[in-house]
Write a protein that holds these residues in place. Structure first.
Motif, PDB file in Angstrom:
ATOM      1  N   PHE A 237       0.812  -1.213   0.000  1.00 17.42           N
ATOM      2  CA  PHE A 237       0.000   0.000   0.000  1.00 17.42           C
ATOM      3  C   PHE A 237       0.855   1.276   0.000  1.00 17.42           C
ATOM      4  O   PHE A 237       0.537   2.223  -0.732  1.00 17.42           O
ATOM      5  CB  PHE A 237      -1.009  -0.009   1.141  1.00 17.42           C
ATOM      6  CG  PHE A 237      -2.039  -1.113   1.019  1.00 17.42           C
ATOM      7  CD1 PHE A 237      -2.416  -1.634  -0.209  1.00 17.42           C
ATOM      8  CD2 PHE A 237      -2.631  -1.630   2.154  1.00 17.42           C
ATOM      9  CE1 PHE A 237      -3.356  -2.653  -0.318  1.00 17.42           C
ATOM     10  CE2 PHE A 237      -3.592  -2.645   2.061  1.00 17.42           C
ATOM     11  CZ  PHE A 237      -3.943  -3.150   0.823  1.00 17.42           C
ATOM     12  N   PRO A 238       1.948   1.342   0.777  1.00 13.91           N
ATOM     13  CA  PRO A 238       2.801   2.537   0.667  1.00 13.91           C
ATOM     14  C   PRO A 238       3.387   2.716  -0.741  1.00 13.91           C
ATOM     15  O   PRO A 238       3.464   3.838  -1.251  1.00 13.91           O
ATOM     16  CB  PRO A 238       3.906   2.290   1.701  1.00 13.91           C
ATOM     17  CG  PRO A 238       3.264   1.391   2.715  1.00 13.91           C
ATOM     18  CD  PRO A 238       2.358   0.486   1.904  1.00 13.91           C
ATOM     19  N   ARG A 239       3.768   1.608  -1.397  1.00 10.39           N
ATOM     20  CA  ARG A 239       4.285   1.713  -2.763  1.00 10.39           C
ATOM     21  C   ARG A 239       3.191   2.161  -3.726  1.00 10.39           C
ATOM     22  O   ARG A 239       3.456   2.909  -4.668  1.00 10.39           O
ATOM     23  CB  ARG A 239       4.892   0.389  -3.226  1.00 10.39           C
ATOM     24  CG  ARG A 239       6.256   0.124  -2.599  1.00 10.39           C
ATOM     25  CD  ARG A 239       6.984  -1.079  -3.189  1.00 10.39           C
ATOM     26  NE  ARG A 239       6.289  -2.331  -2.938  1.00 10.39           N
ATOM     27  CZ  ARG A 239       5.746  -3.108  -3.891  1.00 10.39           C
ATOM     28  NH1 ARG A 239       5.829  -2.775  -5.155  1.00 10.39           N
ATOM     29  NH2 ARG A 239       5.130  -4.229  -3.567  1.00 10.39           N
ATOM     30  N   CYS A 240       1.956   1.705  -3.501  1.00 12.95           N
ATOM     31  CA  CYS A 240       0.830   2.136  -4.341  1.00 12.95           C
ATOM     32  C   CYS A 240       0.670   3.651  -4.263  1.00 12.95           C
ATOM     33  O   CYS A 240       0.516   4.323  -5.284  1.00 12.95           O
ATOM     34  CB  CYS A 240      -0.476   1.468  -3.899  1.00 12.95           C
ATOM     35  SG  CYS A 240      -0.596  -0.272  -4.319  1.00 12.95           S
ATOM     36  N   LYS A 241       0.704   4.176  -3.051  1.00 14.26           N
ATOM     37  CA  LYS A 241       0.584   5.627  -2.861  1.00 14.26           C
ATOM     38  C   LYS A 241       1.684   6.344  -3.636  1.00 14.26           C
ATOM     39  O   LYS A 241       1.422   7.290  -4.375  1.00 14.26           O
ATOM     40  CB  LYS A 241       0.649   5.966  -1.383  1.00 14.26           C
ATOM     41  CG  LYS A 241       0.578   7.466  -1.103  1.00 14.26           C
ATOM     42  CD  LYS A 241       0.943   7.781   0.322  1.00 14.26           C
ATOM     43  CE  LYS A 241       2.405   7.495   0.485  1.00 14.26           C
ATOM     44  NZ  LYS A 241       3.142   8.019   1.547  1.00 14.26           N
ATOM     45  N   ASP A 242       2.911   5.872  -3.512  1.00 16.75           N
ATOM     46  CA  ASP A 242       4.032   6.511  -4.206  1.00 16.75           C
ATOM     47  C   ASP A 242       3.856   6.452  -5.722  1.00 16.75           C
ATOM     48  O   ASP A 242       4.087   7.447  -6.419  1.00 16.75           O
ATOM     49  CB  ASP A 242       5.357   5.836  -3.812  1.00 16.75           C
ATOM     50  CG  ASP A 242       5.719   6.061  -2.346  1.00 16.75           C
ATOM     51  OD1 ASP A 242       5.156   6.981  -1.708  1.00 16.75           O
ATOM     52  OD2 ASP A 242       6.567   5.288  -1.838  1.00 16.75           O
ATOM     53  N   GLU A 243       3.448   5.302  -6.239  1.00 11.81           N
ATOM     54  CA  GLU A 243       3.248   5.144  -7.685  1.00 11.81           C
ATOM     55  C   GLU A 243       2.125   6.052  -8.194  1.00 11.81           C
ATOM     56  O   GLU A 243       2.230   6.643  -9.262  1.00 11.81           O
ATOM     57  CB  GLU A 243       2.954   3.697  -8.049  1.00 11.81           C
ATOM     58  CG  GLU A 243       4.144   2.784  -8.012  1.00 11.81           C
ATOM     59  CD  GLU A 243       5.240   3.199  -8.981  1.00 11.81           C
ATOM     60  OE1 GLU A 243       4.949   3.492 -10.160  1.00 11.81           O
ATOM     61  OE2 GLU A 243       6.406   3.249  -8.553  1.00 11.81           O
ATOM     62  N   LEU A 244       1.057   6.152  -7.427  1.00 10.31           N
ATOM     63  CA  LEU A 244      -0.053   7.020  -7.834  1.00 10.31           C
ATOM     64  C   LEU A 244       0.377   8.467  -7.910  1.00 10.31           C
ATOM     65  O   LEU A 244       0.075   9.174  -8.864  1.00 10.31           O
ATOM     66  CB  LEU A 244      -1.244   6.859  -6.893  1.00 10.31           C
ATOM     67  CG  LEU A 244      -2.057   5.595  -7.083  1.00 10.31           C
ATOM     68  CD1 LEU A 244      -3.075   5.448  -5.954  1.00 10.31           C
ATOM     69  CD2 LEU A 244      -2.748   5.585  -8.434  1.00 10.31           C
ATOM     70  N   PHE A 245       1.118   8.930  -6.906  1.00  8.17           N
ATOM     71  CA  PHE A 245       1.577  10.318  -6.937  1.00  8.17           C
ATOM     72  C   PHE A 245       2.544  10.550  -8.088  1.00  8.17           C
ATOM     73  O   PHE A 245       2.505  11.596  -8.735  1.00  8.17           O
ATOM     74  CB  PHE A 245       2.197  10.715  -5.593  1.00  8.17           C
ATOM     75  CG  PHE A 245       1.174  11.031  -4.550  1.00  8.17           C
ATOM     76  CD1 PHE A 245       0.313  12.111  -4.711  1.00  8.17           C
ATOM     77  CD2 PHE A 245       1.048  10.245  -3.433  1.00  8.17           C
ATOM     78  CE1 PHE A 245      -0.662  12.397  -3.761  1.00  8.17           C
ATOM     79  CE2 PHE A 245       0.095  10.528  -2.469  1.00  8.17           C
ATOM     80  CZ  PHE A 245      -0.768  11.606  -2.630  1.00  8.17           C
ATOM     81  N   LYS A 246       3.435   9.589  -8.363  1.00 12.87           N
ATOM     82  CA  LYS A 246       4.346   9.715  -9.502  1.00 12.87           C
ATOM     83  C   LYS A 246       3.587   9.788 -10.815  1.00 12.87           C
ATOM     84  O   LYS A 246       3.949  10.539 -11.702  1.00 12.87           O
ATOM     85  CB  LYS A 246       5.331   8.544  -9.549  1.00 12.87           C
ATOM     86  CG  LYS A 246       6.495   8.682  -8.610  1.00 12.87           C
ATOM     87  CD  LYS A 246       7.614   7.731  -8.969  1.00 12.87           C
ATOM     88  CE  LYS A 246       7.324   6.334  -8.539  1.00 12.87           C
ATOM     89  NZ  LYS A 246       8.437   5.403  -8.694  1.00 12.87           N
ATOM     90  N   SER A 247       2.502   9.008 -10.924  1.00 15.73           N
ATOM     91  CA  SER A 247       1.763   8.962 -12.190  1.00 15.73           C
ATOM     92  C   SER A 247       0.983  10.233 -12.453  1.00 15.73           C
ATOM     93  O   SER A 247       0.575  10.487 -13.586  1.00 15.73           O
ATOM     94  CB  SER A 247       0.809   7.759 -12.198  1.00 15.73           C
ATOM     95  OG  SER A 247      -0.342   8.013 -11.412  1.00 15.73           O
ATOM     96  N   LEU A 248       0.757  11.024 -11.426  1.00 14.71           N
ATOM     97  CA  LEU A 248       0.004  12.266 -11.601  1.00 14.71           C
ATOM     98  C   LEU A 248       0.861  13.397 -12.131  1.00 14.71           C
ATOM     99  O   LEU A 248       0.353  14.429 -12.523  1.00 14.71           O
ATOM    100  CB  LEU A 248      -0.648  12.667 -10.272  1.00 14.71           C
ATOM    101  CG  LEU A 248      -1.685  11.673  -9.734  1.00 14.71           C
ATOM    102  CD1 LEU A 248      -2.151  12.114  -8.346  1.00 14.71           C
ATOM    103  CD2 LEU A 248      -2.853  11.533 -10.679  1.00 14.71           C
ATOM    104  N   HIS A 249       2.176  13.209 -12.129  1.00 10.46           N
ATOM    105  CA  HIS A 249       3.073  14.284 -12.590  1.00 10.46           C
ATOM    106  C   HIS A 249       3.653  13.980 -13.925  1.00 10.46           C
ATOM    107  O   HIS A 249       3.730  13.001 -14.455  1.00 10.46           O
ATOM    108  CB  HIS A 249       4.192  14.508 -11.581  1.00 10.46           C
ATOM    109  CG  HIS A 249       3.675  14.888 -10.224  1.00 10.46           C
ATOM    110  ND1 HIS A 249       3.027  16.062  -9.999  1.00 10.46           N
ATOM    111  CD2 HIS A 249       3.676  14.226  -9.043  1.00 10.46           C
ATOM    112  CE1 HIS A 249       2.667  16.121  -8.708  1.00 10.46           C
ATOM    113  NE2 HIS A 249       3.053  15.018  -8.114  1.00 10.46           N
TER     114      HIS A 249
END
Length: 115
Positions: free
Chosen positions: A103-115
Motif C-alpha cells: 500500500f505505501p508503494r501504491c501511494k508513491d506510484e499514484l503520486f508519480k503517475s500524476l506528474h
C-alpha cells in the motif's frame, strides 16, 4: 467490484470527471503477490470489474493501478476456484505484506503517475 461500472460512471458524471481523471485500483492474478503496476487504457484481461467499468464508461481510456494477488492454489483457474480465491479473506501474513509494503508503494506510484 464486478458491477462497479455503474457507480464509477455515475460518480464521474456527477463530479464532472473526465475518463483521464479516473484511477481504478484492482486485484490482478496475472501478477505475483505484491507486484504493482499502472496501466493506461486497454482491455479488461478477464477482470469482471474492469469489464463493468469499460461497459458503463463506454471507453477503456482510464488508468488502472493493478495489485498482484498471485494465483489460486495449484494454479487452478476453474470459475469456482478463482471466485473463492479472489473473494476470500486475505490471510494475516499477506495482509501484513500489503499494509507494510504494497500500500505505501501504491501511494508513491499514484503520486508519480500524476506528474
Amino acid at each position: 467490484m464486478n458491477v462497479s461500472g455503474k457507480s464509477v460512471s455515475k460518480a464521474a458524471r456527477e463530479l464532472g470527471f473526465s475518463h483521464s481523471d479516473i484511477i481504478i485500483t484492482h486485484d490482478d492474478m496475472q501478477r505475483e503477490l505484491g507486484k504493482i503496476s499502472i496501466k493506461n487504457g486497454g482491455s479488461a484481461n478477464g477482470h469482471n470489474g474492469i469489464k463493468s467499468v469499460i461497459e458503463h464508461l463506454k471507453t477503456d481510456e482510464f488508468r488502472r493501478l493493478r495489485i498482484g494477488i498471485g494465483r489460486p492454489p495449484n494454479d487452478d483457474r476453474t470459475h469456482d476456484t478463482v471466485s473463492n480465491f479472489v473473494l476470500s479473506r486475505v490471510p494475516p501474513d499477506e495482509m501484513e505484506i500489503y499494509s507494510n509494503d504494497v500500500f505505501p508503494r501504491c501511494k508513491d506510484e499514484l503520486f508519480k503517475s500524476l506528474h
